[in-house]
Design a protein around this motif. Structure first.
Motif, PDB file in Angstrom:
ATOM      1  N   PHE A 224       0.968  -1.381  -0.045  1.00 53.08           N
ATOM      2  CA  PHE A 224      -0.040   0.007   0.117  1.00 53.08           C
ATOM      3  C   PHE A 224       1.177   1.523   0.043  1.00 53.08           C
ATOM      4  O   PHE A 224       0.344   2.552  -0.479  1.00 53.08           O
ATOM      5  CB  PHE A 224      -1.082   0.068   1.122  1.00 53.08           C
ATOM      6  CG  PHE A 224      -1.877   1.108   0.484  1.00 53.08           C
ATOM      7  CD1 PHE A 224      -2.569   1.167   0.325  1.00 53.08           C
ATOM      8  CD2 PHE A 224      -2.407   1.780   2.585  1.00 53.08           C
ATOM      9  CE1 PHE A 224      -3.945   2.141   0.177  1.00 53.08           C
ATOM     10  CE2 PHE A 224      -3.241   2.798   2.330  1.00 53.08           C
ATOM     11  CZ  PHE A 224      -3.924   2.967   1.484  1.00 53.08           C
ATOM     12  N   GLY A 225       1.954   1.104   0.664  1.00 52.11           N
ATOM     13  CA  GLY A 225       2.944   2.633   0.719  1.00 52.11           C
ATOM     14  C   GLY A 225       3.471   2.902  -1.059  1.00 52.11           C
ATOM     15  O   GLY A 225       4.199   4.100  -0.781  1.00 52.11           O
ATOM     16  N   GLN A 226       3.294   1.541  -0.960  1.00 52.11           N
ATOM     17  CA  GLN A 226       4.256   2.281  -2.818  1.00 52.11           C
ATOM     18  C   GLN A 226       3.005   2.156  -3.781  1.00 52.11           C
ATOM     19  O   GLN A 226       3.349   3.131  -4.651  1.00 52.11           O
ATOM     20  CB  GLN A 226       4.886   0.514  -3.531  1.00 52.11           C
ATOM     21  CG  GLN A 226       5.965   0.678  -2.546  1.00 52.11           C
ATOM     22  CD  GLN A 226       6.641  -0.962  -3.449  1.00 52.11           C
ATOM     23  OE1 GLN A 226       6.937  -1.123  -4.534  1.00 52.11           O
ATOM     24  NE2 GLN A 226       7.499  -1.450  -2.615  1.00 52.11           N
ATOM     25  N   ALA A 227       1.410   2.954  -3.303  1.00 54.73           N
ATOM     26  CA  ALA A 227       0.582   2.981  -4.299  1.00 54.73           C
ATOM     27  C   ALA A 227       0.453   4.444  -4.477  1.00 54.73           C
ATOM     28  O   ALA A 227      -0.439   5.292  -4.465  1.00 54.73           O
ATOM     29  CB  ALA A 227      -0.261   1.593  -4.228  1.00 54.73           C
ATOM     30  N   VAL A 228       0.477   4.969  -2.409  1.00 51.27           N
ATOM     31  CA  VAL A 228      -0.234   6.202  -1.944  1.00 51.27           C
ATOM     32  C   VAL A 228       1.102   6.367  -1.377  1.00 51.27           C
ATOM     33  O   VAL A 228       2.006   5.804  -1.166  1.00 51.27           O
ATOM     34  CB  VAL A 228      -1.316   5.768  -1.235  1.00 51.27           C
ATOM     35  CG1 VAL A 228      -2.231   5.507  -1.817  1.00 51.27           C
ATOM     36  CG2 VAL A 228      -1.102   4.902  -0.572  1.00 51.27           C
ATOM     37  N   GLU A 229       0.577   7.680  -0.597  1.00 54.56           N
ATOM     38  CA  GLU A 229       1.524   8.463  -0.197  1.00 54.56           C
ATOM     39  C   GLU A 229       0.759   8.432   1.269  1.00 54.56           C
ATOM     40  O   GLU A 229      -0.003   9.258   1.537  1.00 54.56           O
ATOM     41  CB  GLU A 229       2.267  10.401  -0.358  1.00 54.56           C
ATOM     42  CG  GLU A 229       2.649  10.742   0.316  1.00 54.56           C
ATOM     43  CD  GLU A 229       3.569  12.331  -0.398  1.00 54.56           C
ATOM     44  OE1 GLU A 229       3.991  13.008   0.590  1.00 54.56           O
ATOM     45  OE2 GLU A 229       2.228  12.241  -1.273  1.00 54.56           O
ATOM     46  N   ILE A 230       1.291   8.158   2.474  1.00 51.86           N
ATOM     47  CA  ILE A 230       0.505   7.669   3.155  1.00 51.86           C
ATOM     48  C   ILE A 230       1.381   9.532   4.237  1.00 51.86           C
ATOM     49  O   ILE A 230       2.907   9.499   4.333  1.00 51.86           O
ATOM     50  CB  ILE A 230       0.501   6.213   4.049  1.00 51.86           C
ATOM     51  CG1 ILE A 230       0.409   5.602   3.454  1.00 51.86           C
ATOM     52  CG2 ILE A 230       0.449   7.087   5.439  1.00 51.86           C
ATOM     53  CD1 ILE A 230       0.882   3.945   4.062  1.00 51.86           C
TER      54      ILE A 230
END
Length: 400
Positions: A224-230
């Motif tokens: 998930f961390g590679q798909a969006v900016e958290i």
């Protein structure tokens, strides 16, 4: 219906009543109008899959309203004849957590239901039990709360309830009032059924798009961390803003706009939102009280650090919102959470959850479809809330 004065000397009149009725209402104590019986000595341990319908006192707080036409529980126990319901019996709890909780009631419109646990069974031939139930729960509830005793567990005795006075009209006017209220209750029941149907349908559709099987078979799965900016780096807090904390959102809906100033802001107010941001509930993620910041509010918005702020760059924000609000994602988050009473996931663990990635056009179609379903549910829930407000206003005006 016509408005009338609420009183005239010692005579009592409701604020709102049907045309053709003008005589004052009678007033008497519950003790003079009927009798109280202690419920049967049964408990949760006596619940069975089959047998006689029965009611436990705790269900007055969770399951049954002022009038009950169907029973959830059953038991294979047999009790003394006085513990089986007669149509029109009113049941009230003898104990509860707070004085306010204990001031409730339900009229059982079915015969031969076992009335059990810490219940008081109230029987009267002089007043319709449904009217008694509405009055107890909505008009004399404060009086009942005032006579409740206890701290950690609150109790009320039949002797005290017997002293509570209620006002009631003629049989004909009772019938008019109760018929109207039952029509309103029926409308609310159908509205609840529609909402549940929509929720079940939406959940089923969501589960076809987001599940472990799709993760195993999909060629485009990434952390998930590679798909969006958290939790992107945020700018300084505005002078005045709408603060979104964990109590502000329920099922994707912003319940209220809490306006606070920079000087009075809590330390957790750190996530300055930009249109299109998504909030993920980090504490008790199984509740799925996430939020899509679709449009600007009346002031800038700042979220609590109880949420992860998610910014979508190469993915559709609606698709991301619906995926993180799915059963699949909530289960993955819970597997990575720590704590028991308040399980929580940290940002690093959130970033590890496998994210199902589709081509952007497909994302947009899936996200929009599911989000429109969510908005339809919110709209229908708003209609139910409006009906509940109508009911509340009517109960205050129709009864004395």
């Amino acid at each position: 219906m016509a408005n009338v004065s609420s009183s005239n000397g010692l005579e009592k009149y409701p604020k709102l009543r049907f045309k053709g009725f003008s005589e004052p209402w009678k007033t008497d104590t519950l003790g003079n109008l009927g009798t109280f019986i202690k419920g049967a000595p049964l408990s949760k341990a006596d619940i069975t899959d089959e047998g006689t319908p029965f009611v436990l006192y705790g269900e007055l707080y969770t399951t049954y309203g002022e009038v009950t036409h169907s029973i959830k529980r059953r038991t294979d126990k047999v009790v003394e004849p006085q513990f089986y319901s007669k149509v029109g019996d009113v049941i009230m709890p003898t104990s509860g957590e707070t004085p306010e909780d204990i001031a409730t009631a339900s009229c059982i419109m079915l015969p031969d239901v076992i009335l059990a646990g810490d219940l008081l069974i109230y029987r009267t031939q002089k007043v319709d039990g449904r009217l008694v139930s509405f009055v107890v729960k909505n008009k004399v509830n404060k009086q009942i709360s005032s006579v409740a005793q206890g701290k950690s567990v609150v109790h009320v005795r039949a002797e005290e309830l017997s002293k509570i006075a209620i006002s009631y009209p003629s049989d004909a006017e009772q019938h008019k009032i109760l018929t109207m209220l039952e029509l309103l209750e029926d409308k609310m029941s159908k509205q609840r059924e529609l909402i549940e149907h929509l929720k079940k349908y939406k959940r089923g559709v969501s589960n076809t798009f987001f599940n472990d099987k799709v993760v195993a078979e999909c060629s485009a799965v990434l952390p998930f961390g590679q798909a969006v900016e958290i939790n992107p780096k945020t700018k300084s807090l505005p002078t005045e803003f709408i603060y979104i904390d964990l109590e502000s959102v329920e099922s994707g809906k912003l319940l209220q706009e809490n306006i606070i100033s920079h000087d009075n802001a809590p330390s957790r107010a750190q996530r300055v939102l930009t249109k299109g941001d998504v909030l993920f509930q980090m504490v008790r993620p199984y509740q799925k009280n996430n939020f899509y910041f679709e449009s600007e509010l009346s002031l800038p918005a700042v979220a609590s650090t109880g949420y992860a702020q998610i910014r979508c760059v190469d993915n559709d924000p609606l698709f991301v919102f619906e995926q993180i609000s799915s059963d699949y994602f909530a289960n993955e988050a819970m597997l990575r959470s720590t704590g028991t009473g308040y399980p929580a996931i940290n940002a690093d663990s959130l970033a590890e959850i496998p994210f199902i990635k589709h081509p952007i056009e497909e994302q947009r179609k899936i996200g929009k479809f599911l989000y429109l379903l969510s908005q339809r549910i919110i709209q229908e829930e708003s209609k139910l809330e409006a009906l509940l407000k109508v009911k509340g206003a009517m109960l205050q005006s129709l009864f004395i």
